[in-house]
Scaffold this motif. Structure first.
Motif, PDB file in Angstrom:
ATOM      1  N   PHE A   4       0.842  -1.189   0.000  1.00 28.89           N
ATOM      2  CA  PHE A   4       0.000   0.000   0.000  1.00 28.89           C
ATOM      3  C   PHE A   4       0.876   1.237   0.000  1.00 28.89           C
ATOM      4  O   PHE A   4       1.938   1.260   0.626  1.00 28.89           O
ATOM      5  N   ARG A   5       0.440   2.267  -0.714  1.00 29.91           N
ATOM      6  CA  ARG A   5       1.102   3.569  -0.690  1.00 29.91           C
ATOM      7  C   ARG A   5       0.222   4.502   0.127  1.00 29.91           C
ATOM      8  O   ARG A   5      -0.940   4.730  -0.204  1.00 29.91           O
ATOM      9  N   VAL A   6       0.777   5.017   1.212  1.00 25.13           N
ATOM     10  CA  VAL A   6       0.057   5.920   2.109  1.00 25.13           C
ATOM     11  C   VAL A   6       0.609   7.325   1.876  1.00 25.13           C
ATOM     12  O   VAL A   6       1.805   7.550   1.982  1.00 25.13           O
ATOM     13  N   ILE A   7      -0.282   8.254   1.530  1.00 23.03           N
ATOM     14  CA  ILE A   7       0.099   9.636   1.253  1.00 23.03           C
ATOM     15  C   ILE A   7      -0.572  10.527   2.287  1.00 23.03           C
ATOM     16  O   ILE A   7      -1.753  10.350   2.588  1.00 23.03           O
ATOM     17  N   GLY A   8       0.195  11.464   2.829  1.00 23.51           N
ATOM     18  CA  GLY A   8      -0.363  12.346   3.832  1.00 23.51           C
ATOM     19  C   GLY A   8       0.586  13.469   4.172  1.00 23.51           C
ATOM     20  O   GLY A   8       1.506  13.770   3.413  1.00 23.51           O
ATOM     21  N   GLU A   9       0.339  14.071   5.335  1.00 26.64           N
ATOM     22  CA  GLU A   9       1.218  15.145   5.778  1.00 26.64           C
ATOM     23  C   GLU A   9       1.326  15.138   7.293  1.00 26.64           C
ATOM     24  O   GLU A   9       0.415  14.714   7.996  1.00 26.64           O
ATOM     25  N   ILE A  10       2.491  15.597   7.748  1.00 27.81           N
ATOM     26  CA  ILE A  10       2.740  15.756   9.176  1.00 27.81           C
ATOM     27  C   ILE A  10       2.492  17.223   9.496  1.00 27.81           C
ATOM     28  O   ILE A  10       3.098  18.099   8.880  1.00 27.81           O
ATOM     29  N   ARG A  11       1.604  17.482  10.437  1.00 27.72           N
ATOM     30  CA  ARG A  11       1.254  18.858  10.804  1.00 27.72           C
ATOM     31  C   ARG A  11       1.775  19.175  12.188  1.00 27.72           C
ATOM     32  O   ARG A  11       1.179  18.797  13.187  1.00 27.72           O
ATOM     33  N   LYS A  12       2.895  19.853  12.233  1.00 25.97           N
ATOM     34  CA  LYS A  12       3.423  20.359  13.494  1.00 25.97           C
ATOM     35  C   LYS A  12       3.065  21.833  13.565  1.00 25.97           C
ATOM     36  O   LYS A  12       2.714  22.433  12.552  1.00 25.97           O
ATOM     37  N   PRO A  13       3.157  22.466  14.727  1.00 27.60           N
ATOM     38  CA  PRO A  13       2.698  23.856  14.859  1.00 27.60           C
ATOM     39  C   PRO A  13       3.304  24.838  13.855  1.00 27.60           C
ATOM     40  O   PRO A  13       2.605  25.676  13.322  1.00 27.60           O
ATOM     41  N   TYR A  36       1.449   5.177  11.144  1.00 30.43           N
ATOM     42  CA  TYR A  36       1.361   5.913  12.408  1.00 30.43           C
ATOM     43  C   TYR A  36       2.501   5.518  13.345  1.00 30.43           C
ATOM     44  O   TYR A  36       3.155   6.368  13.942  1.00 30.43           O
ATOM     45  N   ALA A  37       2.732   4.219  13.482  1.00 24.04           N
ATOM     46  CA  ALA A  37       3.771   3.732  14.391  1.00 24.04           C
ATOM     47  C   ALA A  37       5.161   4.162  13.939  1.00 24.04           C
ATOM     48  O   ALA A  37       5.982   4.617  14.740  1.00 24.04           O
ATOM     49  N   GLU A  38       5.434   4.043  12.641  1.00 26.14           N
ATOM     50  CA  GLU A  38       6.768   4.366  12.138  1.00 26.14           C
ATOM     51  C   GLU A  38       7.061   5.869  12.195  1.00 26.14           C
ATOM     52  O   GLU A  38       8.140   6.283  12.619  1.00 26.14           O
ATOM     53  N   LEU A  39       6.099   6.685  11.786  1.00 24.49           N
ATOM     54  CA  LEU A  39       6.319   8.130  11.828  1.00 24.49           C
ATOM     55  C   LEU A  39       6.414   8.626  13.270  1.00 24.49           C
ATOM     56  O   LEU A  39       7.218   9.498  13.586  1.00 24.49           O
ATOM     57  N   GLN A  49      -1.216  14.646  14.873  1.00 20.25           N
ATOM     58  CA  GLN A  49      -0.433  15.519  14.000  1.00 20.25           C
ATOM     59  C   GLN A  49      -0.222  14.915  12.614  1.00 20.25           C
ATOM     60  O   GLN A  49       0.295  15.570  11.725  1.00 20.25           O
ATOM     61  N   ILE A  50      -0.630  13.656  12.413  1.00 23.98           N
ATOM     62  CA  ILE A  50      -0.481  12.985  11.121  1.00 23.98           C
ATOM     63  C   ILE A  50      -1.825  12.989  10.420  1.00 23.98           C
ATOM     64  O   ILE A  50      -2.820  12.499  10.957  1.00 23.98           O
ATOM     65  N   LYS A  51      -1.864  13.554   9.224  1.00 22.75           N
ATOM     66  CA  LYS A  51      -3.086  13.600   8.419  1.00 22.75           C
ATOM     67  C   LYS A  51      -2.900  12.663   7.225  1.00 22.75           C
ATOM     68  O   LYS A  51      -2.042  12.905   6.364  1.00 22.75           O
ATOM     69  N   ILE A  52      -3.683  11.579   7.161  1.00 22.10           N
ATOM     70  CA  ILE A  52      -3.623  10.637   6.052  1.00 22.10           C
ATOM     71  C   ILE A  52      -4.572  11.137   4.965  1.00 22.10           C
ATOM     72  O   ILE A  52      -5.770  11.304   5.206  1.00 22.10           O
ATOM     73  N   LEU A  53      -4.036  11.388   3.774  1.00 27.18           N
ATOM     74  CA  LEU A  53      -4.853  11.887   2.675  1.00 27.18           C
ATOM     75  C   LEU A  53      -5.360  10.774   1.768  1.00 27.18           C
ATOM     76  O   LEU A  53      -6.495  10.818   1.306  1.00 27.18           O
ATOM     77  N   LYS A  54      -4.501   9.775   1.507  1.00 28.98           N
ATOM     78  CA  LYS A  54      -4.908   8.723   0.578  1.00 28.98           C
ATOM     79  C   LYS A  54      -4.160   7.438   0.894  1.00 28.98           C
ATOM     80  O   LYS A  54      -2.980   7.466   1.225  1.00 28.98           O
TER      81      LYS A  54
END
Length: 82
Positions: A4-13, A36-39, A49-54
């Protein structure tokens, strides 16, 4: 096992960082949990803080990570051209 390819973004302040991660898992939910675990482990990021987009299943020919491609396709087929 599926890839699976997981695409998203990390949102820090003060920072938003996009990411694209390929993961071997049996189901989509397991792939997301693995990301989630690896990041969280590598970047000290909380789950909120992790937003999964696709999340998409990737065919063996479309795998970008060379280590995963070798694992899934096999060593003798990695360098071959179709």
């Amino acid at each position: 096992m599926k890839v699976f390819r997981v695409i998203g973004e990390i949102r820090k302040p003060n920072l938003e960082t996009p990411f694209k991660k390929e993961v071997v898992a049996t189901k989509r939910e397991h792939a997301v949990e693995n990301v989630y675990a690896e990041l969280g482990s590598r970047h000290r990021v909380k789950r909120f803080q992790i937003k999964i987009l696709k999340v998409e299943e990737v065919s063996p020919e479309d795998i970008e990570n060379p280590m995963l491609k070798k694992l899934v396709v096999g060593e003798e087929k990695v360098g071959e051209q179709s």
